[in-house]
Design a protein around this motif. Structure first.
Motif: not given
Length: 357
Positions: A264-265, A268, A284, A287
């Protein structure tokens, strides 16, 4: 037949008895003797060799790098349980499963592996290199089945794919071989790419091989490669700053359990950087990442159940060759492409196995 007399060579008198002469008051014809021999053989083959056959419910220990409620953990369990069902097992019905989760902290693997050994599970099932090595270090007798290991030989898990040796075997995801393909697809989607940053774990043996293959492919395509190594979660943001400072116009994220845990990071930061990114895992892209090319992990996880079945039936891990992926997936997230202002060419979209809109 038992007793020390059986250890002696058969005499001519004993041979005569076998072929029809009276033996302890009974006369065995050749046909009857043959039937008795076959019956004895069948009885021997039916003797229980596993915990399940002896009436004890076998126990499988699962050692996973994620948290119990994470999507990747739930997907793993769904695929693995489906595989168990295919070979006749059901958790709680004729199989018990001990779950252990590292929750993204690799330092927990040794302790969790030791717990499974203490619980005296019949098999340990892992995913990725670090938990598999932890299991190996915890036991050299309990069979271990791994999945999603990029390069089991480079990781030091097996002697070779054909002859694993020891108490461990499983399924590889041929990470190094796919590294060049990922760069090829990224370059096909964005032809103007000239410098690619590669985000990789510094402590992973398989990532070294993957990075080497990426550089070989990049050289053939006239693309420069920048290595971005991380050691902890705090290094991720710095890696993206280094990519920007190095003027990378694309990013490749190599596969690792850590990357998946913190996807997630990573997604982002990739979106914020507005940089075309190729991932090594479908999760990935689900997400919010842009693209991924990888084996079908759910297929590998499902196939791991076949190893469990064979081992519970008495086959040794050393006699089970490491298998490789047979299904691969190109996944593209068009929603993300639009968000960061990128256009995916129609010919690349046509090759995608899944397009997220």
């Amino acid at each position: 037949m038992t007793g020390s007399s059986e250890q002696r060579a058969v005499s001519s008198k004993d041979a005569a008895a076998i072929h029809g002469t009276n033996v302890i008051g009974f006369t065995l014809s050749p046909l009857l003797y043959a039937l008795c021999s076959v019956g004895a053989l069948l009885l021997a083959l039916s003797i229980p060799t596993t915990a399940q056959q002896s009436g004890k419910m076998p126990r499988v220990g699962l050692l996973l790098p994620w948290s119990p409620a994470s999507g990747v953990s739930l997907s793993f369990l769904e695929a693995f349980n489906a595989g168990l069902h295919e070979v006749g097992y059901g958790e709680g019905r004729n199989l018990a499963i001990e779950h252990r989760y590292a929750e993204g902290v690799s330092e927990r693997f040794p302790k969790l592996a030791a717990e499974l050994v203490q619980r005296k599970v019949d098999i340990i099932v892992t995913t990725a290199g670090p938990p598999s090595r932890a299991a190996m270090q915890a036991t050299n007798t309990i069979p271990i089945v791994f999945t999603q290991v990029s390069d089991p030989v480079a990781e030091g898990l097996v002697a070779s794919l054909a002859r694993p040796g020891g108490n461990i075997t499983g399924l590889s995801q041929i990470g190094p071989e796919l590294a060049g393909k990922r760069l090829e697809l990224l370059k096909e989607a964005f032809p103007k790419i000239s410098r690619v940053a590669v985000l990789r774990p510094s402590s992973s043996r398989s990532s070294i091989a993957q990075f080497k293959e990426t550089r070989v492919a990049a050289k053939a395509m006239g693309v420069e490669v920048q290595s971005l190594e991380w050691r902890s979660f705090d290094d991720i943001a710095g890696a993206f700053k280094a990519a920007a400072a190095g003027r990378a116009d694309a990013l490749i994220v190599l596969q690792s359990a850590f990357m998946n845990t913190h996807r997630t990071r990573i997604v982002e930061l990739a979106t914020k950087s507005r940089i075309p990114t190729m991932f090594a895992e479908r999760t990935h892209v689900e997400s919010g990442g842009l693209m991924s090319y990888a084996p079908s992990f759910s297929d590998l996880q499902r196939r791991a159940a076949r190893y469990v079945d064979k081992i519970l039936k008495g086959v040794k891990p050393a006699d089970l060759p490491v298998e490789q992926p047979t299904k691969f997936e190109l996944v593209i997230n068009l929603k993300t492409a639009k968000q960061i202002g990128l256009t995916i060419p129609p010919n690349v979209l046509a090759r995608a196995d899944r397009v997220i809109k």
